[in-house]
Write an enzyme that holds these catalytic residues in place. Sequence first.
Site, PDB file in Angstrom:
ATOM      1  N   GLU A 277     -10.015   5.605   7.007  1.00 55.18           N
ATOM      2  CA  GLU A 277      -8.576   5.861   7.055  1.00 55.18           C
ATOM      3  C   GLU A 277      -8.100   7.132   6.361  1.00 55.18           C
ATOM      4  O   GLU A 277      -7.199   7.809   6.847  1.00 55.18           O
ATOM      5  CB  GLU A 277      -7.822   4.676   6.444  1.00 55.18           C
ATOM      6  CG  GLU A 277      -7.985   3.377   7.197  1.00 55.18           C
ATOM      7  CD  GLU A 277      -7.414   2.220   6.396  1.00 55.18           C
ATOM      8  OE1 GLU A 277      -8.036   1.822   5.394  1.00 55.18           O
ATOM      9  OE2 GLU A 277      -6.333   1.741   6.756  1.00 55.18           O
TER      10      GLU A 277
ATOM     11  N   ARG B  56       0.830  -1.205   0.000  1.00 59.31           N
ATOM     12  CA  ARG B  56       0.000   0.000   0.000  1.00 59.31           C
ATOM     13  C   ARG B  56       0.868   1.260   0.000  1.00 59.31           C
ATOM     14  O   ARG B  56       0.514   2.261  -0.624  1.00 59.31           O
ATOM     15  CB  ARG B  56      -0.982   0.004   1.183  1.00 59.31           C
ATOM     16  CG  ARG B  56      -2.040   1.086   1.093  1.00 59.31           C
ATOM     17  CD  ARG B  56      -3.132   0.926   2.138  1.00 59.31           C
ATOM     18  NE  ARG B  56      -4.196   0.044   1.711  1.00 59.31           N
ATOM     19  CZ  ARG B  56      -5.251   0.431   0.976  1.00 59.31           C
ATOM     20  NH1 ARG B  56      -5.374   1.689   0.580  1.00 59.31           N
ATOM     21  NH2 ARG B  56      -6.175  -0.426   0.634  1.00 59.31           N
TER      22      ARG B  56
HETATM   23  N1  MTE Z   1     -12.726   5.044  14.266  1.00 54.49           N
HETATM   24  C1  MTE Z   1     -12.815   4.744  15.585  1.00 54.49           C
HETATM   25  N2  MTE Z   1     -13.593   5.494  16.370  1.00 54.49           N
HETATM   26  N3  MTE Z   1     -12.110   3.705  16.126  1.00 54.49           N
HETATM   27  C2  MTE Z   1     -11.275   2.923  15.346  1.00 54.49           C
HETATM   28  O1  MTE Z   1     -10.649   1.988  15.854  1.00 54.49           O
HETATM   29  N4  MTE Z   1     -10.351   2.496  13.104  1.00 54.49           N
HETATM   30  C3  MTE Z   1     -10.035   3.068  11.795  1.00 54.49           C
HETATM   31  C4  MTE Z   1     -11.259   3.746  11.179  1.00 54.49           C
HETATM   32  N5  MTE Z   1     -11.892   4.609  12.136  1.00 54.49           N
HETATM   33  C5  MTE Z   1     -11.156   3.231  13.948  1.00 54.49           C
HETATM   34  C6  MTE Z   1     -11.943   4.309  13.445  1.00 54.49           C
HETATM   35  C7  MTE Z   1      -9.521   2.088  10.834  1.00 54.49           C
HETATM   36  S1  MTE Z   1      -7.896   1.649  10.932  1.00 54.49           S
HETATM   37  C8  MTE Z   1     -10.299   1.543   9.855  1.00 54.49           C
HETATM   38  S2  MTE Z   1      -9.661   0.488   8.718  1.00 54.49           S
HETATM   39  C9  MTE Z   1     -11.728   1.869   9.749  1.00 54.49           C
HETATM   40  O2  MTE Z   1     -12.173   2.732  10.790  1.00 54.49           O
HETATM   41  C10 MTE Z   1     -12.539   0.586   9.795  1.00 54.49           C
HETATM   42  O3  MTE Z   1     -13.889   0.808   9.797  1.00 54.49           O
HETATM   43  P1  MTE Z   1     -14.783   0.989   8.480  1.00 54.49           P
HETATM   44  O4  MTE Z   1     -14.147   0.214   7.385  1.00 54.49           O
HETATM   45  O5  MTE Z   1     -16.077   0.463   8.901  1.00 54.49           O
HETATM   46  O6  MTE Z   1     -14.776   2.456   8.196  1.00 54.49           O
HETATM   47  N1  HPA Z   2      -5.718  -2.711   4.650  1.00 53.31           N
HETATM   48  C1  HPA Z   2      -5.886  -3.390   5.787  1.00 53.31           C
HETATM   49  N2  HPA Z   2      -5.648  -4.679   5.888  1.00 53.31           N
HETATM   50  C2  HPA Z   2      -5.215  -5.331   4.812  1.00 53.31           C
HETATM   51  C3  HPA Z   2      -5.030  -4.686   3.608  1.00 53.31           C
HETATM   52  C4  HPA Z   2      -5.291  -3.304   3.519  1.00 53.31           C
HETATM   53  O1  HPA Z   2      -5.129  -2.669   2.485  1.00 53.31           O
HETATM   54  N3  HPA Z   2      -4.595  -5.580   2.719  1.00 53.31           N
HETATM   55  C5  HPA Z   2      -4.531  -6.743   3.378  1.00 53.31           C
HETATM   56  N4  HPA Z   2      -4.904  -6.607   4.647  1.00 53.31           N
HETATM   57 MO1  MOS Z   3      -7.439  -0.250   9.365  1.00 52.43          MO
HETATM   58  S1  MOS Z   3      -5.425  -0.006   9.539  1.00 52.43           S
HETATM   59  O1  MOS Z   3      -7.261  -1.052   7.802  1.00 52.43           O
HETATM   60  O2  MOS Z   3      -7.641  -1.530  10.462  1.00 52.43           O
END
Ligand code: MTE
Ligand code: HPA
Ligand code: MOS
Length: 787
Positions: free
Chosen positions: A735, A330
């Site tokens: 993210e 990534r």
């Molecule tokens: N928001 C909160 N409040 N707590 C979390 O742990 N994790 C982040 C983001 N926002 C997180 C957060 C991460 S690393 C990811 S990948 C996404 O939320 C995952 O949730 P979603 O795919 O449902 O948006």
């Molecule tokens: N994000 C989070 N987890 C993962 C990914 C990614 O892009 N690819 C494989 N595992």
């Molecule tokens: Mo988020 S770092 O893809 O859990």
Amino acid sequence: MNTQTESFLQQGAETGTGSWTEVGLPRPHESAVLHVLGEATYTDDIPELQGTLHAALGLSQRAHARIRGIGFDAVRASPGVVAVYAAADIPGVNDCGPIIHDDPIFADGLVQYVGQPMFIVVADTHDNARRAARMATIDYEDLPAILTPQAAKQAQSFVLPPMRLARGRFKDAFDAAPRKFKGELYVGGQEQFYLEGQISYAVPKEGQGMHVFCSTQHPSEMQHVVAHALGLHSHNVVVECRRMGGGFGGKESQSALWAAAASIAAARLKRPVKLRADRDDDMLVTGKRHCFHYEYEIGYDDTGRILAARVEMVSRAGYSADLSGPVATRAVCHFDNAYYLSDVDIMAMCGKTNTQSNTAFRGFGGPQGAIAIEYVLDNIARDLGTDALDVRKANFYGRDDAEGRNVTPYGQKVEDNVIHELVAELEASSEYRRRRAQVQAYNAASPVLKKGLALTPVKFGIAFNVSHLNQAGALVHVYVDGSVLVNHGGTEMGQGINTKVAQVVAHELGVDLSAVRVTATDTSKVANTSATAASTGADLNGKAAQDAARKVRDRLAAFVAQRHDVPVSSVTFAGGMVHAGGQTLEFPKVVQEAYLARAQLWSDGFYATPGLHWDAKTMTGHPFFYYAYGAAVSEVVVDTLTGEWKLLRADALYDAGNSLNPAIDIGQVEGGFIQGMGWLTTEELWWNKQGKLMTHAPSTYKIPGVSDCPQDFRVRLFKNSNASDSIHRSKAVGEPPLLLPFSVFFAIRDAIAAVGGNRVDPPLQAPATSEAILDAVDAVRSRAAGA
Ligand code: MTE
Ligand code: HPA
Ligand code: MOS
């Protein structure tokens, strides 16, 4: 019908859509009230079963050593201790690695970092277990340790073979470029610092079964790891997670150690065992965001357009592979950020170091890839004496095919580019140009305090970069009283996935959100789920739940059509009512009648993201379903005598597509921004010469507090509709906002540059701690004086 629904019906009529909806509304988080009341149940709040024991891990004190022997006598004699288990006591496989199986649950003969678990102590209380875990006598034979990514690169010590993505002819383009430079950059790692630490509560069930309550983003993987460790099939293990108190990537793979260790103890003792890490142990044991070191060579022209770019990045993978490979991939796929790079050569290495095994953290390598190109563009602007925003704009991906600048280095065409419009809107709304002039005037009159301003863009690819992970499942149950229960494969970590999925289901069934409840993620309900990660949780599970809800609705519609002798297409569901040929029926009434007519009132649903492919060898393909865009402007003031600084104002504009829930999305942008700001400024991981992480508690590791948030913080969502057929044409939000505070870092760098007349590059590394800022100020001063 509640008043909110009524007012929305009117709104719909006004806008001429006439359609009822539950998506797109700023609904509160489904657990907001429980969070505030302290009634939300986290794993440690689950009432303990009779006979529950508590565990703690025994950790390595050495960075790299052979273990000649461990003496457990004092541990066993310690008050309350019931059992001690090490590698030899594991019934199945001693491994909890997510991809490559190089992660022992308990170190077996070799320790590879300070903090590596070697054994588990089970006692009557948490405190007794922790005290006993420190009493083992360990005979170490020290081995040489590698502690930094640079040292790993020097020693060619990698957890995986290096990867490379090249397009065009870098060397020719670099040689021919009228302007060029080489340089290096170091960007530190980051602790996830979820408020709820790692925890698993393993409860043995009949016939070798194991039920694990685990704070995890990846219940299915925890199920597999526990089954392997216990030597069982997956159907013997249930993993359940109602919610996490934050995950941020830190519970994507690294919840496995805790789940496996608790389960091993529970299986051996046939008693429930809880393993809960305290903050220091959590920080010593688990991996973090990868720090990166970069060496780059850049060729460009007099307008600031990049003609040739080469970068070698090496990350601190730690002692094992974990997710370092996908993270590096990534990073490689985000080195371009929002910019077209014609001739480019990107190499990424995962340095094997004797430190924690680094893992996922919000952005997953994307931030580490993109910050390098932003650093380079910042240098170009200073060299040319041009505003950095203009240099950035000159390098943006083209708007269309005609410009011929819209294919990424990995071969995916950028077909949904809105960065030009988005940045133009933010530039105007933030009054960037006027404030630039103000900052210049301020700095001319202020010798010690210097202001800085920066606008940085974000383009972030949405999908797991491992194609097969882009799938999800859901179950929707409509009960006879008309209430709806949803279960899906995603996990709630505070990001609001359950609220969004409930909105999607309510929308499909035409019922009020209050009629829909989402339950704990449970591997016995939806099988073979992917981690809730890569920002895809709501996208994937929303689509799967929509599929399930539509199936139930279609059956209900068919039943109503038959009962009232109207065409199916004329049956609509809205506001808790079912409309059929001029009749309006209450949803629960229809459900009850359908039940008596023996209609199936529940369904599964499934979704797989279309059109993705990726060739890991050539690093080319179509890894992303779409791109999310954003930009931010930050203004800071830096005290050049103390290195203290303050974020005066931040404006962020984020493309959430047709947002499923603007209130939650704005919260995600705010949270991501502040978390990213912490990464780039105050959060410093520091290991001593023996390889021990010394910043393992909030006393020494500074995450942003509420007082670090800017007084003037203007977060808005960009009006857009996803060009790809995502759930209601929304875009992911989890993210990408973490990259918005690049603007804070570059505003600080801009302020430092002011001490040297804005023509000397401050050698500022991240995190820009006060110490790092002062070092950079000194360097700029002496270079400016020497020049
Ligand atoms: N928001 C909160 N409040 N707590 C979390 O742990 N994790 C982040 C983001 N926002 C997180 C957060 C991460 S690393 C990811 S990948 C996404 O939320 C995952 O949730 P979603 O795919 O449902 O948006
Ligand atoms: N994000 C989070 N987890 C993962 C990914 C990614 O892009 N690819 C494989 N595992
Ligand atoms: Mo988020 S770092 O893809 O859990």
